[in-house]
Design an enzyme around this catalytic site. Sequence first.
Site, PDB file in Angstrom:
ATOM      1  N   SER A  48       0.857  -1.204   0.000  1.00  0.00           N
ATOM      2  CA  SER A  48       0.000   0.000   0.000  1.00  0.00           C
ATOM      3  C   SER A  48       0.885   1.243   0.000  1.00  0.00           C
ATOM      4  O   SER A  48       2.092   1.166   0.224  1.00  0.00           O
ATOM      5  CB  SER A  48      -0.893  -0.001   1.245  1.00  0.00           C
ATOM      6  N   ASP A  81      -1.265  -1.658  -3.949  1.00  0.00           N
ATOM      7  CA  ASP A  81      -2.644  -1.702  -3.449  1.00  0.00           C
ATOM      8  C   ASP A  81      -3.190  -0.273  -3.332  1.00  0.00           C
ATOM      9  O   ASP A  81      -2.527   0.597  -2.757  1.00  0.00           O
ATOM     10  CB  ASP A  81      -2.613  -2.389  -2.067  1.00  0.00           C
ATOM     11  N   HIS A  82      -4.367  -0.020  -3.854  1.00  0.00           N
ATOM     12  CA  HIS A  82      -5.045   1.286  -3.762  1.00  0.00           C
ATOM     13  C   HIS A  82      -4.139   2.470  -4.146  1.00  0.00           C
ATOM     14  O   HIS A  82      -3.941   3.404  -3.354  1.00  0.00           O
ATOM     15  CB  HIS A  82      -5.587   1.519  -2.334  1.00  0.00           C
ATOM     16  N   GLU A 133     -11.000   0.085 -10.022  1.00  0.00           N
ATOM     17  CA  GLU A 133     -12.141  -0.136  -9.112  1.00  0.00           C
ATOM     18  C   GLU A 133     -13.339   0.683  -9.541  1.00  0.00           C
ATOM     19  O   GLU A 133     -13.214   1.858  -9.899  1.00  0.00           O
ATOM     20  CB  GLU A 133     -11.748   0.226  -7.671  1.00  0.00           C
ATOM     21  N   GLY A 180     -11.155  -3.219   7.003  1.00  0.00           N
ATOM     22  CA  GLY A 180     -11.044  -3.157   8.454  1.00  0.00           C
ATOM     23  C   GLY A 180     -11.769  -4.269   9.183  1.00  0.00           C
ATOM     24  O   GLY A 180     -12.255  -5.226   8.574  1.00  0.00           O
ATOM     25  N   HIS A 210     -12.158  -6.808  -2.525  1.00  0.00           N
ATOM     26  CA  HIS A 210     -11.436  -6.145  -1.432  1.00  0.00           C
ATOM     27  C   HIS A 210     -12.188  -6.386  -0.124  1.00  0.00           C
ATOM     28  O   HIS A 210     -13.302  -6.887  -0.122  1.00  0.00           O
ATOM     29  CB  HIS A 210     -11.348  -4.635  -1.695  1.00  0.00           C
ATOM     30  N   GLY A 211     -11.541  -5.978   0.973  1.00  0.00           N
ATOM     31  CA  GLY A 211     -12.221  -6.053   2.274  1.00  0.00           C
ATOM     32  C   GLY A 211     -12.678  -7.464   2.615  1.00  0.00           C
ATOM     33  O   GLY A 211     -13.791  -7.655   3.088  1.00  0.00           O
ATOM     34  N   SER A 213     -11.278  -9.811   4.732  1.00  0.00           N
ATOM     35  CA  SER A 213     -10.882 -10.468   5.984  1.00  0.00           C
ATOM     36  C   SER A 213     -12.112 -11.054   6.669  1.00  0.00           C
ATOM     37  O   SER A 213     -13.212 -10.501   6.584  1.00  0.00           O
ATOM     38  CB  SER A 213     -10.192  -9.466   6.918  1.00  0.00           C
ATOM     39  N   ASN A 253      -8.516  -9.886  -1.390  1.00  0.00           N
ATOM     40  CA  ASN A 253      -7.596  -9.054  -0.599  1.00  0.00           C
ATOM     41  C   ASN A 253      -7.796  -9.247   0.906  1.00  0.00           C
ATOM     42  O   ASN A 253      -8.911  -9.055   1.408  1.00  0.00           O
ATOM     43  CB  ASN A 253      -7.841  -7.578  -0.906  1.00  0.00           C
TER      44      ASN A 253
END
EC number: 4.1.2.13
Length: 316
Positions: A48, A81-82, A133, A180, A210-211, A213, A253
């Site tokens: 990142s 990333d991003h 994106e 998060g 993405h996101g 987790s 991700n």
Amino acid sequence: MIVTTKKLFEAAYGKYAIGAYNINNLEQTMGLFRGNLDSQAPFIIQISKGARKYSDKRMLEALIRAADEIFPEAIFAVHLDHGDEETCMDCIKSGFYSSVMIDASHEDFETNVAITRRVVEAAHERGIVVEAELGQLGGVEEHVKVDEANAKLTDPDKAKEFVERTGCDSLAVAIGTSHGAYKFSGSQALRLDVLAEIQKRLPGFPLVMHGSSSVPQEEVERINKAGGNLKGAKGVDENAFRRAAELGVTKVNIDTDGRLVWTRVHREYFMQHPEEIDLRPIGKIFMAEYAKFIAHKNEKLGSAGRLPEVRALLSA
Ligand code: G3H
Ligand code: 13P
Ligand code: ZN
């Protein structure tokens, strides 16, 4: 061996997803390579903007080059990333990254198209591939009306137009996740129905989640027991990854879950060893735990055990 994400996606499409893991330091780098080799998985290293600034952007590059030598069997992509336009151009010029993400998803559609197109042109000239994106992740609260919440998700028709006009190589889609440790409150959920609609318009085209987790509750409980305060943390069901892969997701991700491993290991260790001042014993435990975590994720993604077939494909 560093390869483009495009090559990895060709091998994975429709069958499994590749884990994309963020790194910031030596211990994560070692754990990442070990975990992927233990589980015989191809993988994506994500860097990142924040990680590039943490010490110096050259430090992470040097760590990755060293790991590539230490673990010659590993097959992976190095991905920004991003990125914003400036950081993408810097990574493209560096010649080290095999893939960049341009994230102009906060801009209006036309501006997002224009910025992404410029990055794609510069990247493709040098054989580097681009993730873009469309749609916006996260931040959707319980009180937001269904129409408003849907407006932030990726519009399947717009996704097709966006890909055609930008020439990007993969597309990050907003399907209900957020970054998060606090993803879903109340009735929010992963929208595989929206993903299916996107795949219908873009058959065979690699999509990115993405996101992703999962914020394991056992991990959260251990952290809280060891002095942490992560109440109400919740993530994506990792058993949904395989279905998402069938629907065109080739890259998943994961960063927050790795941070939870780091937090749990350090909190528990220092509670149990208040006298300790050597950073290496805890570093060793973290590397081993991080490797276990990566291997587990790869099982869930279906990328575990795929290294031999990816190697064969690359040399064909
Ligand atoms: O999506 C963001 C990743 O979790 C990286 O986080 O920008 O704090 O390094 P970072
Ligand atoms: P998590 O915060 O769910 O780990 O997502 C990471 C991510 O999307 C990095 O780009
Ligand atoms: Zn992300």
